[in-house]
Write a protein that holds these residues in place. Structure first.
Motif, PDB file in Angstrom:
ATOM      1  N   ASP A 139       0.841  -1.196   0.000  1.00  0.00           N
ATOM      2  CA  ASP A 139       0.000   0.000   0.000  1.00  0.00           C
ATOM      3  C   ASP A 139       0.876   1.246   0.000  1.00  0.00           C
ATOM      4  OD1 ASP A 139      -2.055   1.787   0.155  1.00  0.00           O
ATOM      5  OD2 ASP A 139      -3.085   0.783   1.803  1.00  0.00           O
ATOM      6  N   ARG A 140       0.747   2.046  -1.058  1.00  0.00           N
ATOM      7  CA  ARG A 140       1.583   3.232  -1.208  1.00  0.00           C
ATOM      8  C   ARG A 140       0.908   4.508  -0.696  1.00  0.00           C
ATOM      9  NH1 ARG A 140       6.646   1.492  -2.881  1.00  0.00           N
ATOM     10  NH2 ARG A 140       6.894   2.926  -4.615  1.00  0.00           N
ATOM     11  N   LEU A 141      -0.365   4.411  -0.304  1.00  0.00           N
ATOM     12  CA  LEU A 141      -0.982   5.510   0.429  1.00  0.00           C
ATOM     13  C   LEU A 141      -0.715   5.246   1.903  1.00  0.00           C
ATOM     14  CD1 LEU A 141      -2.700   8.070   0.615  1.00  0.00           C
ATOM     15  CD2 LEU A 141      -4.735   6.617   0.639  1.00  0.00           C
ATOM     16  N   LEU A 142       0.240   5.982   2.453  1.00  0.00           N
ATOM     17  CA  LEU A 142       0.804   5.636   3.762  1.00  0.00           C
ATOM     18  C   LEU A 142       0.001   6.193   4.932  1.00  0.00           C
ATOM     19  CD1 LEU A 142       4.535   6.328   2.788  1.00  0.00           C
ATOM     20  CD2 LEU A 142       3.268   4.168   2.620  1.00  0.00           C
ATOM     21  N   GLY A 143      -0.696   7.290   4.702  1.00  0.00           N
ATOM     22  CA  GLY A 143      -1.492   7.894   5.768  1.00  0.00           C
ATOM     23  C   GLY A 143      -2.246   9.097   5.241  1.00  0.00           C
ATOM     24  N   PHE A 144      -3.364   9.436   5.908  1.00  0.00           N
ATOM     25  CA  PHE A 144      -4.115  10.621   5.501  1.00  0.00           C
ATOM     26  C   PHE A 144      -4.905  11.170   6.668  1.00  0.00           C
ATOM     27  CE2 PHE A 144      -7.104   7.147   4.665  1.00  0.00           C
ATOM     28  CZ  PHE A 144      -8.283   7.635   5.230  1.00  0.00           C
ATOM     29  N   GLU A 145      -5.355  12.407   6.526  1.00  0.00           N
ATOM     30  CA  GLU A 145      -6.220  13.068   7.494  1.00  0.00           C
ATOM     31  C   GLU A 145      -7.060  14.088   6.726  1.00  0.00           C
ATOM     32  OE1 GLU A 145      -7.461  13.868  11.599  1.00  0.00           O
ATOM     33  OE2 GLU A 145      -6.220  12.283  10.748  1.00  0.00           O
ATOM     34  N   LEU A 146      -8.381  14.076   6.937  1.00  0.00           N
ATOM     35  CA  LEU A 146      -9.281  15.008   6.273  1.00  0.00           C
ATOM     36  C   LEU A 146     -10.062  15.802   7.315  1.00  0.00           C
ATOM     37  CD1 LEU A 146     -10.809  12.659   3.530  1.00  0.00           C
ATOM     38  CD2 LEU A 146      -8.784  14.112   3.343  1.00  0.00           C
ATOM     39  N   LYS A 147     -10.329  17.076   7.013  1.00  0.00           N
ATOM     40  CA  LYS A 147     -11.011  17.947   7.975  1.00  0.00           C
ATOM     41  C   LYS A 147     -11.992  18.875   7.253  1.00  0.00           C
ATOM     42  CE  LYS A 147      -8.701  16.966  11.849  1.00  0.00           C
ATOM     43  NZ  LYS A 147      -9.371  16.517  13.092  1.00  0.00           N
ATOM     44  N   SER A 148     -13.035  19.295   7.972  1.00  0.00           N
ATOM     45  CA  SER A 148     -13.990  20.286   7.471  1.00  0.00           C
ATOM     46  C   SER A 148     -14.440  21.172   8.622  1.00  0.00           C
ATOM     47  CB  SER A 148     -15.228  19.611   6.864  1.00  0.00           C
ATOM     48  OG  SER A 148     -14.880  18.756   5.806  1.00  0.00           O
ATOM     49  N   ASP A 149     -14.743  22.437   8.305  1.00  0.00           N
ATOM     50  CA  ASP A 149     -15.279  23.372   9.296  1.00  0.00           C
ATOM     51  C   ASP A 149     -16.266  24.311   8.610  1.00  0.00           C
ATOM     52  OD1 ASP A 149     -15.893  25.135  11.290  1.00  0.00           O
ATOM     53  OD2 ASP A 149     -13.858  25.918  11.573  1.00  0.00           O
ATOM     54  N   GLY A 150     -17.530  23.930   8.636  1.00  0.00           N
ATOM     55  CA  GLY A 150     -18.565  24.717   7.976  1.00  0.00           C
ATOM     56  C   GLY A 150     -18.849  26.048   8.641  1.00  0.00           C
ATOM     57  N   THR A 151     -18.394  26.249   9.885  1.00  0.00           N
ATOM     58  CA  THR A 151     -18.631  27.538  10.550  1.00  0.00           C
ATOM     59  C   THR A 151     -17.853  28.666   9.874  1.00  0.00           C
ATOM     60  OG1 THR A 151     -16.828  27.291  12.167  1.00  0.00           O
ATOM     61  CG2 THR A 151     -18.985  26.379  12.767  1.00  0.00           C
ATOM     62  N   GLN A 152     -16.833  28.306   9.072  1.00  0.00           N
ATOM     63  CA  GLN A 152     -16.055  29.319   8.362  1.00  0.00           C
ATOM     64  C   GLN A 152     -16.399  29.359   6.864  1.00  0.00           C
ATOM     65  OE1 GLN A 152     -11.872  30.030   9.718  1.00  0.00           O
ATOM     66  NE2 GLN A 152     -12.067  27.964  10.542  1.00  0.00           N
ATOM     67  N   ASN A 153     -17.554  28.823   6.524  1.00  0.00           N
ATOM     68  CA  ASN A 153     -17.962  28.737   5.115  1.00  0.00           C
ATOM     69  C   ASN A 153     -17.962  30.094   4.412  1.00  0.00           C
ATOM     70  OD1 ASN A 153     -20.693  28.923   3.232  1.00  0.00           O
ATOM     71  ND2 ASN A 153     -19.459  27.104   2.840  1.00  0.00           N
ATOM     72  N   ASN A 154     -18.276  31.163   5.157  1.00  0.00           N
ATOM     73  CA  ASN A 154     -18.414  32.480   4.526  1.00  0.00           C
ATOM     74  C   ASN A 154     -17.081  33.090   4.098  1.00  0.00           C
ATOM     75  OD1 ASN A 154     -17.505  32.893   7.126  1.00  0.00           O
ATOM     76  ND2 ASN A 154     -18.689  34.756   7.457  1.00  0.00           N
TER      77      ASN A 154
END
Length: 330
Positions: free
Chosen positions: A174-189
């Motif tokens: 497996d060559r995808l060694l690690g990941f992290e995803l984030k979202s913050d809709g309070t800053q959408n504007n």
């Protein structure tokens, strides 16, 4: 079921022929080459004309990626298109499928703005790891010039049009060694390409909203502050998941938004300048296309070699941000 690994085995990119440099922009709005270059690092950007289509740019990039991977379009199982600017609001991935003749592939769009390619990479990996699909085409493409206010000097200096693509394949390691995803809709504007509805009365008491999209609006200071704080954090978390330290990274590949952001993130991570991939001087901010466009150029220039460890991070509207640590090639 035995879990499969993934390898990123091919890349491709495409940009429109027409370019607009900073001198040309200074004839549209009150700005200058020096002002734009010192604040953003951008010198020119490629712009699609009215006859250009996102699907066509994406298909050119895809053909290159498929050829590099050594497979045919008919072997593609899944096409993921990361975009915020489809030719058709119902989606453009199926148009790409038709242009490629990828008759076996299921195709759909994914929208996460400038984070789209990283979100798409992680999404594609799940289909391969579970054994559902073996060959996935991931495209990041945007034509933001369609939605820029060319009289707003805060935004019109930033954006360009492009497409980039990669092929992901099932692999023993497996060559995808690690990941992290984030979202913050309070800053959408902070960064929007917003729908603007006008009320239309169909019959007495029955109204619907109809309209179009407004040009891009952005709070540049807030987006800069967000990126410089959050991107090093998310890369650190992805490296932790990959059981790697920052010294083991061969290349830092960030969304090409602003050279000052690239420099600040590299400094916070203590990554030397010669490990930072940057091509935004020639293309500007191409949203979901920026990471695969820069990746493809670096691969074809011989910078990125097989087994190199790449820390990639996208960040933008949503607000969304994420990082993926992967090794190039099989």
């Amino acid at each position: 079921m035995q879990q499969m690994g993934i390898a990123i085995t091919g890349s491709g990119s495409a940009v429109p022929v027409t370019f607009l440099d900073n001198q040309g922009l200074s004839e549209l709005v009150e700005t200058s080459d020096e002002w734009i270059t010192t604040r953003t690092g951008i010198r020119q950007r490629r712009l699609a004309n009215a006859a250009d289509s996102l699907a066509e740019l994406a298909a050119i990039a895809s053909h290159q990626a498929i050829a590099m991977a050594g497979i045919t379009p008919q072997e593609i199982d899944l096409i993921l298109l990361a975009t915020s600017t489809p030719d058709d609001l119902f989606g453009s991935a199926c148009q790409i499928q038709a242009k490629l003749g990828a008759t076996r592939a299921v195709a759909f769009d994914l929208t996460a703005a400038c984070s789209g390619f990283v979100f798409g990479l992680v999404t594609a990996a799940q289909f391969i790891r579970t054994g559902v699909y073996h060959n996935v085409l991931l495209v990041g493409a945007d034509i933001l010039s369609r939605w820029v206010d060319w009289q707003d000097r805060r935004t019109c200096v930033l954006f360009g049009d492009a497409a980039g693509a990669v092929v992901l394949q099932a692999n023993k390691s497996d060559r995808l060694l690690g990941f992290e995803l984030k979202s913050d809709g309070t800053q959408n504007n902070c960064l929007n390409l917003a729908y603007n509805a006008n009320s239309t009365e169909l019959t007495p008491g029955v109204c619907v909203g109809q309209g179009g999209f407004l040009p891009i609006t952005m709070n540049g200071k807030e987006v800069y502050r967000f990126a410089v704080q959050k991107v090093p954090e998310v890369i650190d978390k992805a490296l932790f998941r990959a059981n790697l330290c920052v010294e083991q990274v061969d290349w830092l590949l960030l969304h090409q938004a602003n050279q000052r952001i690239l420099d600040a993130v590299a400094q916070r991570l203590n990554i030397p300048e010669d490990k930072v991939i940057s091509n935004l001087a020639y293309y500007g901010n191409t949203s979901a296309a920026s990471i695969p466009l820069a990746l493809d150029e670096a691969v074809r220039q011989g910078k990125i070699k097989s087994n190199d460890i790449i820390a990639a991070s996208g960040f933008g509207a949503g607000l969304t941000w994420g990082a993926a640590i992967f090794q190039w090639g099989r």
